[in-house]
Design a protein around this motif. Structure first.
Motif, PDB file in Angstrom:
ATOM      1  N   LEU A 191       5.038  -8.570   5.825  1.00 15.82           N
ATOM      2  CA  LEU A 191       5.050  -7.100   5.843  1.00 15.82           C
ATOM      3  C   LEU A 191       5.165  -6.570   4.419  1.00 15.82           C
ATOM      4  O   LEU A 191       5.388  -7.335   3.469  1.00 15.82           O
ATOM      5  CB  LEU A 191       6.226  -6.604   6.697  1.00 15.82           C
ATOM      6  N   VAL A 192       5.038  -5.266   4.264  1.00 15.45           N
ATOM      7  CA  VAL A 192       5.275  -4.617   2.971  1.00 15.45           C
ATOM      8  C   VAL A 192       6.451  -3.659   3.148  1.00 15.45           C
ATOM      9  O   VAL A 192       6.661  -3.141   4.250  1.00 15.45           O
ATOM     10  CB  VAL A 192       4.014  -3.853   2.482  1.00 15.45           C
ATOM     11  N   PRO A 193       7.238  -3.460   2.081  1.00 10.33           N
ATOM     12  CA  PRO A 193       7.053  -3.909   0.704  1.00 10.33           C
ATOM     13  C   PRO A 193       7.740  -5.236   0.413  1.00 10.33           C
ATOM     14  O   PRO A 193       8.563  -5.717   1.186  1.00 10.33           O
ATOM     15  CB  PRO A 193       7.761  -2.805  -0.083  1.00 10.33           C
ATOM     16  N   ARG A 252       0.857  -1.203   0.000  1.00  7.62           N
ATOM     17  CA  ARG A 252       0.000   0.000   0.000  1.00  7.62           C
ATOM     18  C   ARG A 252       0.890   1.250   0.000  1.00  7.62           C
ATOM     19  O   ARG A 252       1.947   1.260   0.648  1.00  7.62           O
ATOM     20  CB  ARG A 252      -0.930  -0.019   1.220  1.00  7.62           C
ATOM     21  N   GLN A 312      17.034   2.607   9.884  1.00  7.28           N
ATOM     22  CA  GLN A 312      16.405   1.341  10.323  1.00  7.28           C
ATOM     23  C   GLN A 312      16.656   1.054  11.797  1.00  7.28           C
ATOM     24  O   GLN A 312      15.788   0.536  12.473  1.00  7.28           O
ATOM     25  CB  GLN A 312      16.958   0.169   9.487  1.00  7.28           C
ATOM     26  N   GLU A 371      12.568  -6.284   2.488  1.00  7.08           N
ATOM     27  CA  GLU A 371      13.359  -5.288   3.228  1.00  7.08           C
ATOM     28  C   GLU A 371      13.587  -4.059   2.336  1.00  7.08           C
ATOM     29  O   GLU A 371      14.376  -4.073   1.384  1.00  7.08           O
ATOM     30  CB  GLU A 371      14.707  -5.834   3.734  1.00  7.08           C
ATOM     31  N   SER A 372      12.919  -2.981   2.733  1.00  6.45           N
ATOM     32  CA  SER A 372      12.872  -1.791   1.872  1.00  6.45           C
ATOM     33  C   SER A 372      14.259  -1.243   1.512  1.00  6.45           C
ATOM     34  O   SER A 372      14.513  -0.920   0.352  1.00  6.45           O
ATOM     35  CB  SER A 372      12.036  -0.698   2.545  1.00  6.45           C
ATOM     36  N   GLY A 390      -1.398  -5.257   2.328  1.00  7.14           N
ATOM     37  CA  GLY A 390      -1.004  -4.757   3.640  1.00  7.14           C
ATOM     38  C   GLY A 390      -2.049  -3.817   4.201  1.00  7.14           C
ATOM     39  O   GLY A 390      -2.905  -3.298   3.472  1.00  7.14           O
ATOM     40  N   GLY A 391      -2.010  -3.623   5.513  1.00  9.80           N
ATOM     41  CA  GLY A 391      -2.994  -2.774   6.172  1.00  9.80           C
ATOM     42  C   GLY A 391      -4.405  -3.271   5.892  1.00  9.80           C
ATOM     43  O   GLY A 391      -4.657  -4.482   5.879  1.00  9.80           O
ATOM     44  N   SER A 400       2.315   3.170   3.302  1.00  8.56           N
ATOM     45  CA  SER A 400       3.408   2.619   4.112  1.00  8.56           C
ATOM     46  C   SER A 400       4.698   3.383   3.830  1.00  8.56           C
ATOM     47  O   SER A 400       5.090   3.557   2.670  1.00  8.56           O
ATOM     48  CB  SER A 400       3.593   1.134   3.765  1.00  8.56           C
ATOM     49  N   SER A 401       5.378   3.785   4.898  1.00  5.83           N
ATOM     50  CA  SER A 401       6.637   4.522   4.724  1.00  5.83           C
ATOM     51  C   SER A 401       7.658   3.687   3.944  1.00  5.83           C
ATOM     52  O   SER A 401       8.393   4.209   3.098  1.00  5.83           O
ATOM     53  CB  SER A 401       7.216   4.906   6.090  1.00  5.83           C
ATOM     54  N   ASN A 402       7.687   2.397   4.227  1.00  3.01           N
ATOM     55  CA  ASN A 402       8.695   1.557   3.574  1.00  3.01           C
ATOM     56  C   ASN A 402       8.375   1.316   2.107  1.00  3.01           C
ATOM     57  O   ASN A 402       9.284   1.194   1.284  1.00  3.01           O
ATOM     58  CB  ASN A 402       8.855   0.248   4.357  1.00  3.01           C
TER      59      ASN A 402
HETATM   60  N1  GSH Z   1      12.162  -3.610   7.919  1.00  2.00           N
HETATM   61  C1  GSH Z   1      11.041  -3.741   7.026  1.00  2.00           C
HETATM   62  C2  GSH Z   1       9.800  -3.231   7.762  1.00  2.00           C
HETATM   63  C3  GSH Z   1       8.538  -3.419   6.948  1.00  2.00           C
HETATM   64  C4  GSH Z   1       7.313  -2.924   7.720  1.00  2.00           C
HETATM   65  O1  GSH Z   1       7.323  -2.810   8.962  1.00  2.00           O
HETATM   66  N2  GSH Z   1       6.258  -2.624   6.970  1.00  2.00           N
HETATM   67  C5  GSH Z   1       5.016  -2.177   7.588  1.00  2.00           C
HETATM   68  C6  GSH Z   1       4.475  -0.950   6.844  1.00  2.00           C
HETATM   69  S1  GSH Z   1       5.594   0.429   6.903  1.00  2.00           S
HETATM   70  C7  GSH Z   1       3.961  -3.269   7.453  1.00  2.00           C
HETATM   71  O2  GSH Z   1       4.091  -4.153   6.621  1.00  2.00           O
HETATM   72  N3  GSH Z   1       2.901  -3.192   8.262  1.00  2.00           N
HETATM   73  C8  GSH Z   1       1.832  -4.149   8.178  1.00  2.00           C
HETATM   74  C9  GSH Z   1       0.937  -3.963   6.991  1.00  2.00           C
HETATM   75  O3  GSH Z   1       1.025  -2.950   6.275  1.00  2.00           O
HETATM   76  O4  GSH Z   1       0.087  -4.848   6.782  1.00  2.00           O
HETATM   77  C10 GSH Z   1      11.308  -2.957   5.740  1.00  2.00           C
HETATM   78  O5  GSH Z   1      12.052  -1.970   5.816  1.00  2.00           O
HETATM   79  O6  GSH Z   1      10.819  -3.343   4.662  1.00  2.00           O
END
Ligand code: GSH
Length: 208
Positions: free
Chosen positions: A52-54, A7, A102, A65-66, A33-34, A10-12
């Protein structure tokens, strides 16, 4: 064509969108996600084992891993981009500040963001938000000091380090953060990011 899973709130995921747009690389993005869900399936977990995303697909290749995705995109699709310099010291400097995002600033910024943006006012833990804001301010102060002597995070060139941190700087400045101290060099850098068309168009939206 690269397929980006995640989505755009998401910051990543935003980091990857920002880079692909800066480099002019065509991609398809799929909302997962979300509230969209879709990250618990076995197929998705083969790409992102934590759900998780992305995640990205590039042909048969999958990656999560973004920050690693940012480096891969440069290595595989834009090997001479100045965003990820090849000279070892310049490259390591970019990577160190990506790791700073990170390993240092990410945790307090998540607490502040989830508390202020994704939690109803009556349910907020104001003490936890204030403590995290204080921690985050300390990390932003480190970057403010660095930016006193140069225009961008790693050097005087825009790089992956600016992408990894710029998403969170936007949130820092647009959220109503309790006790946010002045950080003039950080703010000047954020203004420089706002002048970038890709950042203005794809990233600098009200956080949701
Ligand atoms: N270390 C991971 C962290 C990924 C992460 O925490 N993503 C969050 C969104 S920023 C996520 O997937 N949250 C659950 C979701 O969106 O369903 C990266 O940098 O990709």
């Amino acid at each position: 064509m690269i397929k980006l899973w995640g989505r755009n709130t998401s910051s990543n995921v935003m980091k990857v969108i920002w880079l692909l747009e800066e480099l002019g690389i065509a991609y398809d993005r799929v909302d997962v996600g979300g509230a969209f869900g879709g990250t618990a399936t076995a197929a998705y977990r083969t790409m992102q084992p934590l759900g998780l995303v992305p995640a990205i697909e590039d042909g048969d290749f999958h990656l999560f891993e973004s920050n690693t995705i940012l480096r891969y995109i440069c290595n595989a699709h834009a090997p001479s981009t100045p965003l990820y310099p090849t000279e070892p010291m310049a490259r390591a400097r970019v990577e160190a500040w990506m790791d700073f995002q990170q390993t240092a600033i990410n945790r307090p910024m998540s607490t502040v963001f989830i508390g202020l943006v994704r939690t109803a006012p009556e349910q907020r833990d104001l003490a936890a938000i204030a403590a995290a804001a204080k921690d985050a301010a300390g990390y932003w102060a480190i970057l403010d000091g660095r930016l006193a002597g140069q225009t961008h995070v790693a050097s005087n060139e825009f790089s992956l380090a600016d992408i990894a941190l710029g998403i969170y700087a936007h949130r820092w400045f647009v959220m109503d953060v309790p006790g946010r101290p002045e950080a003039p060099h950080l703010r000047a850098w954020y203004q420089r990011l706002l002048a970038r068309p890709v950042f203005a168009r794809h990233i600098a939206h009200p956080p949701t």
